[in-house]
Design an enzyme around this catalytic site. Structure first.
Site, PDB file in Angstrom:
ATOM      1  N   GLU A  24      36.542  48.413  33.148  1.00  0.00           N
ATOM      2  CA  GLU A  24      36.508  49.336  32.015  1.00  0.00           C
ATOM      3  C   GLU A  24      37.885  49.670  31.468  1.00  0.00           C
ATOM      4  O   GLU A  24      38.028  50.072  30.325  1.00  0.00           O
ATOM      5  CB  GLU A  24      35.777  50.617  32.440  1.00  0.00           C
ATOM      6  CG  GLU A  24      34.333  50.328  32.784  1.00  0.00           C
ATOM      7  CD  GLU A  24      33.610  51.485  33.447  1.00  0.00           C
ATOM      8  OE1 GLU A  24      33.056  52.309  32.730  1.00  0.00           O
ATOM      9  OE2 GLU A  24      33.588  51.536  34.695  1.00  0.00           O
ATOM     10  N   VAL A  71      38.429  46.879  37.488  1.00  0.00           N
ATOM     11  CA  VAL A  71      39.042  46.320  36.282  1.00  0.00           C
ATOM     12  C   VAL A  71      38.079  46.234  35.104  1.00  0.00           C
ATOM     13  O   VAL A  71      38.466  45.782  34.035  1.00  0.00           O
ATOM     14  CB  VAL A  71      39.620  44.913  36.560  1.00  0.00           C
ATOM     15  CG1 VAL A  71      40.695  44.995  37.627  1.00  0.00           C
ATOM     16  CG2 VAL A  71      38.524  43.929  36.967  1.00  0.00           C
ATOM     17  N   LYS A 127      41.240  48.231  43.074  1.00  0.00           N
ATOM     18  CA  LYS A 127      40.815  49.165  42.037  1.00  0.00           C
ATOM     19  C   LYS A 127      39.949  48.378  41.047  1.00  0.00           C
ATOM     20  O   LYS A 127      40.047  47.159  40.970  1.00  0.00           O
ATOM     21  CB  LYS A 127      42.018  49.750  41.302  1.00  0.00           C
ATOM     22  CG  LYS A 127      42.963  50.569  42.187  1.00  0.00           C
ATOM     23  CD  LYS A 127      44.170  51.025  41.387  1.00  0.00           C
ATOM     24  CE  LYS A 127      45.129  51.843  42.224  1.00  0.00           C
ATOM     25  NZ  LYS A 127      46.354  52.209  41.453  1.00  0.00           N
ATOM     26  N   ASN A 181      40.108  37.817  42.410  1.00  0.00           N
ATOM     27  CA  ASN A 181      40.086  36.546  41.699  1.00  0.00           C
ATOM     28  C   ASN A 181      40.739  36.740  40.332  1.00  0.00           C
ATOM     29  O   ASN A 181      40.129  37.291  39.419  1.00  0.00           O
ATOM     30  CB  ASN A 181      38.648  36.034  41.530  1.00  0.00           C
ATOM     31  CG  ASN A 181      38.600  34.663  40.867  1.00  0.00           C
ATOM     32  OD1 ASN A 181      39.348  34.391  39.922  1.00  0.00           O
ATOM     33  ND2 ASN A 181      37.738  33.802  41.357  1.00  0.00           N
TER      34      ASN A 181
END
Lengths: 753, 352, 163
Positions: free
Chosen positions: A718, A716, A714, A644
């Site tokens: 940090e 997102v 993957k 999203n």
């Protein structure tokens, strides 16, 4: 309405669905904007009492006495819990059997090992009475001199750093590489202690029913908390029901069971009534973790063309006197820049503080601000543009492991970020730019990186007779958008429109979704959800394609696709059948399947897996006062498949804001004599305010990764703090010509610049 | 928070009688008092709620250009009063640079004068503080004190007064109206707060029962309206106390300074009026050299009380800049970021 | 001693008996009236999570003594939506993703409504940012918040023009 987010390729459809990739608004938004979203402290079961912690005024020593009588005499106070009357625990709060287990303070004795450690709990009919009761305890102490600061105790080499990583790493000839380098730099960077300071204070509402326990408490890892509480209280994990539908921020500090939660449960047991315990803000500066300070010594050498000959990075950090969490700051050098010789190492000291804990980008965040500053210094020493220097040292394989990357669109991040920011034409020399008002202007950049991890998680998908779907998983939404994005994955996995799918999450009676940490929750739980949905569709397809009454008969399981509640033949889309019809003919009330998300050991062995990004920052600095403002922050990030983009962009904004804060604002101020934190609040512990981040832009760079997990996701959550913090620091240097290596950058360092 | 008796007097006389009782504290909005009570720093046995006393919530503009501000006027209402902001723009700018909009909506004029230091050691009950417990010692001395006082401090106390509002008030010769057991009296704002000396627990000239009922700005103060600024350096862009701040107001005649007013905030336990600097400016052109010389005079007696020597140089620069900004002219509308270096565009905003 | 006050909460007049004068408006709302939409982030006026409209003005409820508010009118986040229709500020917060964890959101929204009522910021983003700086957001949703406030202001202005 916001425009569709550019830069997002249409999702490559797998077998099912089309929800993935849509920038849906937050599905929990209506609850959150109307005040109906129920956070832990919003609960108020019948008969509930209020519990308030009394916390220690010293950093080290023993509690000699408490004026329990004064507290009990206060109208409304029901009970005072101290080590003398605290109900017994079945497990030892000081036990530790894994890096994910931290020693807790649960009134097991009279020892004080850090300021703000809980030393008693006052339980009362009203919050006001409990709060005053705690104040009336007037503790007497036997104090010992506290160990404060990175020079406050002897350094030791820890057995492991982060979560089980080696404390040091070496490859190549670092000293030779440095000695032979025509360009060298060596510098020491210091980062401060920081506190998570989620807006929601840690809270628990605990209610016992015999040996069963119901808890409303924010948790980033309900199943692990269940297990810890079960061991401590000697009951079965399944008899503990945790509700954590919304966390008011976590950032790591709500990842693992903490002492105040245990005390809330104990208080409820002691008085035989439900109890609510909420930390006061100052009490969040002790028992619920923090980011430890670091002192990082970085040495670099480069050849005449600006290629690294060696990188050495040593971190001195701190942990508590009684437990270990070692900020693995030096290890960020393992992944970023190509070098023939690399040495990283860590030491730590034991201080009289609460135990440090995972805090958004643990290791990477402090490591990144130092490494990116050092890279900037090295680039300048080589007379090179910082971007050109980074490209010159681009790592085609992971430097430390030699493994290829599962995917790495960092070049694209550099290019898109630089173009959007307008990096070209940046003067090489500092202090060259002013705005129309005379303020100094500087541009800096940094590379962002964060590992793409997978935890273990589970989900259950159910196809109901009416063709609607139910997906259940005990996932955690602390603001990252799990309620929305996971539902999108669920709809996709079951080939259903979102409005035909019910998504349940946020309680511990659902399948264990693991921990929302390490930026791995989305990847892990999405894999589980998609797997569960896929398994249901598999069975459904088997029913249809094996039934000669179906228009799909004979297509073969792989020959059908699921979309919008129907199975279609791949070779003839016009031939289809609804889920409900297939179930009905088979006489089934529904189909159910489990799915699991977990790391693929073969892929992990073969590939280095990381998200990447490039951050470009403009700061303005008052030339006389040194006051700094980060006026423009542009980040470009590649993190695999985006479920999203609206939520992802917000995550990047959040990380970038933390990066600005890391460089310019937040730090705990500790009195070196008492060990007490002198700004344990939100007035003087400065988080950025709205006016501190006037312009943020996040570019979502397309990246496909066939290896990280089935969906190519993957994390997102940090990454954006990394890169940003260093970019701000580098921009301050570029504006002023002053290289500040102690963070946050204080205005006194720039006065007279 | 301790239990207390909550009194709601309906007249000033009733309030003063109640407020004179031992252990009593006046409560208006409570923005500072409740904070201190929640921290256990103050434990009054009686709260005398003066928040609804009649007649204290008015802004009265005098025909001569002066103004009388009731003690219960809210900070935001005063700052946004068009007549007030036009006559006393530096005061409005200072008000709007303080705290947050929410706090400014609640906090009162009288309460602002009486707000207490933000010194961390004053707030931390586990630390020694002479202000909180006379004779206990001062842990700020030798502690974390980079933001502490550089003027007027003593070995007993190195705290600063946190108000923004009081800084231009001190510069502009504001007068505090007080009603006490012995009737009404007036005290210049510049004399209202006490320096710590040996008795830092005594923060103002108020005696038990004394109630601040109004603050007056004289007509002369409005004479600076065309050249008056407040400048505040902070560690974040908004919602932060001053590291150092300054109010500067000039009256120019024929391109020369006919009168100057300067006060500093964040440097001492009271708003710091810089009279010698003001005097040195009279008759000079409002150029950089004069402003810098005045700034140096303003800080002539400054000395670090700890790790805060940088504040002295910072204060000099802020005074000089504030004077230059004032000389350039008051902007027609307060900047988007009131009192911020990022709003007060030197040069660019001249003669807006 | 029990104090009795009359308080209008979200349009409804309520008689409130305070057995304890220490009760703040925030704790009255949350723990006694069970209006838990208003959040406690710091309890010291340092974060803005508890912002409500008190007699129409945005105020930190944590630093208000309930006992001192006899006759006052309070609007909380629960009192905004009318007939199931979100207030334009609420809708704008959703549209611009001006929230993440949502904990500061009720305070942000009440503060935004207060800001718009004050009429000082206009359509200047810098004035909106300054005006919203009394509401901390640790998730870092400030960009969306500023967009949402500007958008809501435009929507409200359009609505007024139409009326």
């Amino acid at each position: 309405m916001s425009d569709p987010i550019p830069g997002i390729a249409a999702p490559a459809h797998l077998r099912q669905g089309s929800s993935i990739g849509q920038p849906l608004t937050r599905r929990d938004g209506p609850l959150k904007v109307t005040g109906q979203a129920r956070y832990a402290a919003d609960n108020h079961p019948p008969g509930m009492l209020f519990a308030v912690l009394a916390t220690s005024g010293i950093a080290r020593g023993r509690v000699l006495g408490l004026d329990v009588a004064a507290a009990k005499a206060h109208p409304g106070v029901v009970e005072v819990m101290t080590p003398a009357n605290r109900p017994p625990l079945a497990g030892d709060p000081d036990a530790k059997d894994s890096p994910f287990m931290f020693r807790l303070d649960a009134l097991q004795n009279d020892a004080v090992r850090y300021p703000q450690q809980p030393i008693a709990v006052v339980i009362a009919e009203t919050l006001e009475a409990a709060t005053e009761g705690a104040a009336l305890l007037a503790p007497r102490y036997a104090a010992e001199p506290p160990r404060v600061g990175l020079d406050g105790a002897a350094a030791f080499v820890p057995a492991a750093v982060g979560v089980g990583s080696p404390a040091s790493f070496a490859q190549g000839e670092v000293e030779a590489g440095l000695a032979a380098a025509p360009r060298r730099m060596e510098a020491v960077y210091e980062t401060p202690a920081q506190y998570h300071n989620a807006m929601e204070p840690h809270a628990i509402v605990a209610a016992w029913d015999g040996e069963r326990l119901t808890l409303d408490t924010p948790s980033q890892g309900m199943a692990m908390a269940q297990a810890r509480f079960a061991a401590l209280f000697g009951i079965r994990p399944e008899d503990i029901h945790i509700r954590s539908p919304f966390l008011g921020g976590g950032f790591g500090s709500k990842g693992l069971a903490n002492g105040p939660q245990v005390l809330g449960i104990l208080a409820a047991r002691l008085v035989g009534r439900p109890v609510k315990l909420v930390l006061r803000r100052e009490q969040m500066y002790g028992p619920v973790g923090h980011r430890a300070p670091t002192r990082q010594t970085i040495r670099m050498g480069a050849d005449a063309a600006g290629g690294f000959t060696a990188i050495a990075s040593h971190t001195l950090t701190a942990t508590s006197s009684f437990d270990d969490f070692i900020e693995a700051a030096a290890d960020v050098a393992h992944t970023l820049y190509a070098t023939p010789a690399l040495h990283t190492s860590h030491e730590a000291v034991r201080l009289d503080t609460g135990t440090p804990m995972f805090m958004r980008a643990p290791g990477e965040a402090p490591g990144s601000i130092a490494l990116e500053s050092a890279v900037d210094e090295m680039a300048f020493a080589c007379g090179m543009d910082p971007l050109a220097f980074r490209l010159r040292n681009y790592a085609e394989v992971e430097p430390a492991s030699g493994k290829p990357f599962s995917s790495k669109a960092l070049r694209e991040c550099y290019a898109e970020g630089a173009a959007r920011f307008g990096w070209a034409g940046r003067p090489l020399q500092p202090r060259q730019m002013r705005d129309e008002a005379g303020l100094l202007v500087g541009w800096g950049m940094g590379t962002a990186t964060f590992p793409a991890m997978m935890m273990a998680g589970h989900a259950r998908a159910t196809l109901r007779a009416d063709g609607s779907g139910l997906v259940e998983t005990g996932a955690h939404d602390m603001g990252q958008g799990a309620w929305t994005a996971l539902a999108q994955v669920a709809a996709d996995g079951m080939g259903l429109p979102l409005d035909r799918l019910e998504f349940r999450s946020g309680t511990s009676d659902l399948p264990d979704a693991g921990i929302a940490g390490g930026s791995a929750h989305m990847a892990t739980v999405s894999s589980a959800i998609h797997g569960a949905g896929g398994a249901v569709i598999d069975r459904l397809a088997a029913l249809a394609t094996g039934d000669e009454r179906s228009p799909l008969f004979g297509a073969g399981n792989a020959g059908v696709v699921a979309r919008e509640g129907r199975l279609h033949r791949r070779d003839d889309e016009a031939r289809s059948e609804s889920y409900a019809a297939i179930l009905s003919r088979a006489g089934l009330a529904g189909l159910e399947a489990m799915g699991q998300g977990a790391a693929d050991p073969a892929a992990q062995k073969a590939f280095a897996m990381h998200a990447h990004g490039a951050v470009f920052v403009e700061v303005k600095v008052d030339p006389d006062f040194g006051q700094i403002r980060a006026t423009r922050v542009v980040g470009a990030f590649a993190a695999g498949r985006v479920i999203n983009p609206r939520m992802v962009r917000s995550q990047y904004y959040g990380g970038m804001t933390w990066g600005v804060s890391f460089a310019l604002h937040e730090h705990a101020v500790t009195d070196r004599r008492s060990g007490r934190i002198m700004n344990a609040d939100l007035a003087e512990y400065h988080l950025p305010v709205n006016a501190d981040v006037p312009s943020l832009e996040a570019i979502l760079v397309a990246e496909q990764d066939p290896h990280v997990n089935p969906l190519g996701i993957k994390g997102v959550g940090e990454i954006a703090i990394t890169g940003t913090a260093g970019a701000v620091a580098n921009a301050v240097w570029h504006a002023t010509g002053v290289r500040v290596r102690r963070f946050p950058i204080g205005l006194e360092a720039l006065i007279g610049a | 928070m301790n239990r207390f008796e909550f009194l709601r007097p309906t007249t000033i006389a009733e309030a003063v009688a109640a407020g004179a009782r031992p252990g009593a504290a006046y409560h208006a909005a409570g923005t500072n008092l409740l904070d201190l009570m929640k921290g256990g720093v103050m434990r009054p046995g009686t709260l005398v709620d003066v928040g609804r006393l009649p007649g204290l919530d008015r802004i009265e503009h005098a025909a001569d250009g002066g103004v009388r501000i009731g003690a219960l006027v809210r900070n935001a209402d005063l700052a946004h009063d068009p007549g007030f902001a036009a006559r006393f723009p530096a005061v409005a700018e200072a008000l709007l640079s303080g705290a947050s909009a929410q706090l400014r909506n609640a906090a009162t004029v009288g309460g602002n004068l009486l707000q207490r230091t933000r010194c961390g050691y004053f707030y931390d009950l586990a630390s020694a503080c002479n202000k909180r417990t006379p004779g206990a010692g001062c842990d700020a001395r030798g502690g974390e004190n980079r933001l502490h006082a550089v003027l007027g401090w003593s070995e007993a106390c190195i705290a600063t007064h946190p108000s923004d509002f009081c800084v231009p008030l001190a510069a502009l010769d504001a007068v505090v109206e007080i009603i006490g057991r012995d009737g009404a009296r007036e005290v210049p704002l510049a004399d209202f707060h006490r320096l710590p000396g040996e008795a830092p627990e005594r923060e103002t000239v108020l005696a038990p029962g004394d109630l601040v009922v109004a603050v007056r700005l004289p007509a002369e103060a409005a004479g600076f309206a065309a050249h008056a600024r407040y400048l505040k350096v902070r560690e974040r862009t908004s919602y932060a106390f001053a590291v150092v701040s300054a109010a500067a107001a000039l009256r120019l005649e024929d391109g020369r300074i006919a009168a100057a007013r300067i006060a500093l905030g964040g440097v001492a336990l009271k708003p710091w009026r810089a009279r010698a600097a003001e005097a040195a400016l009279v008759g000079r052109a409002p150029a950089e050299a004069a402003c810098r010389e005045a700034a140096a005079l303003a800080l002539a007696d400054a000395a670090p009380s700890g790790d805060n020597a940088f504040k002295i140089e910072l204060a000099r620069r802020i005074v000089a800049r504030a004077l230059l900004l004032a000389a350039a002219g008051t902007p027609g509308r307060l900047p988007a970021l009131p009192a911020s270096p990022f709003a007060a565009l030197p040069g660019a905003q001249a003669h807006v | 001693m029990t104090l009795s006050i009359s308080l209008t909460v979200n349009g409804t007049v309520q008689a409130v008996a305070l057995e304890d004068p220490r009760v703040t408006l925030l704790d009255l709302l949350r723990e006694r009236l069970h209006l838990t939409g208003t959040k406690k982030g710091c309890d010291r006026g340092q974060c803005g999570a508890c912002t409500v409209l008190l007699d129409g003005r945005r105020t930190n409820a944590c630093l208000v003594l309930a006992a001192a508010q006899d006759g006052a009118s309070v609007t909380t986040i629960e009192g905004l939506a009318e007939g199931g229709q979100l207030h334009p500020v609420q809708q704008a917060f959703i549209d611009h993703d001006a929230l993440q964890c949502g904990f500061c959101t009720p305070g942000q929204i009440m503060s935004a409504i207060g800001l718009l009522a004050e009429g000082q910021a206009g359509d200047d983003p810098e004035r909106v940012r300054e005006g919203m700086s009394g509401n901390l957001c640790r998730c870092g949703a400030y960009a969306g918040i500023t967009e949402a406030v500007l958008d809501a202001q435009a929507r409200l202005a359009a609505r007024e023009d139409a009326a």
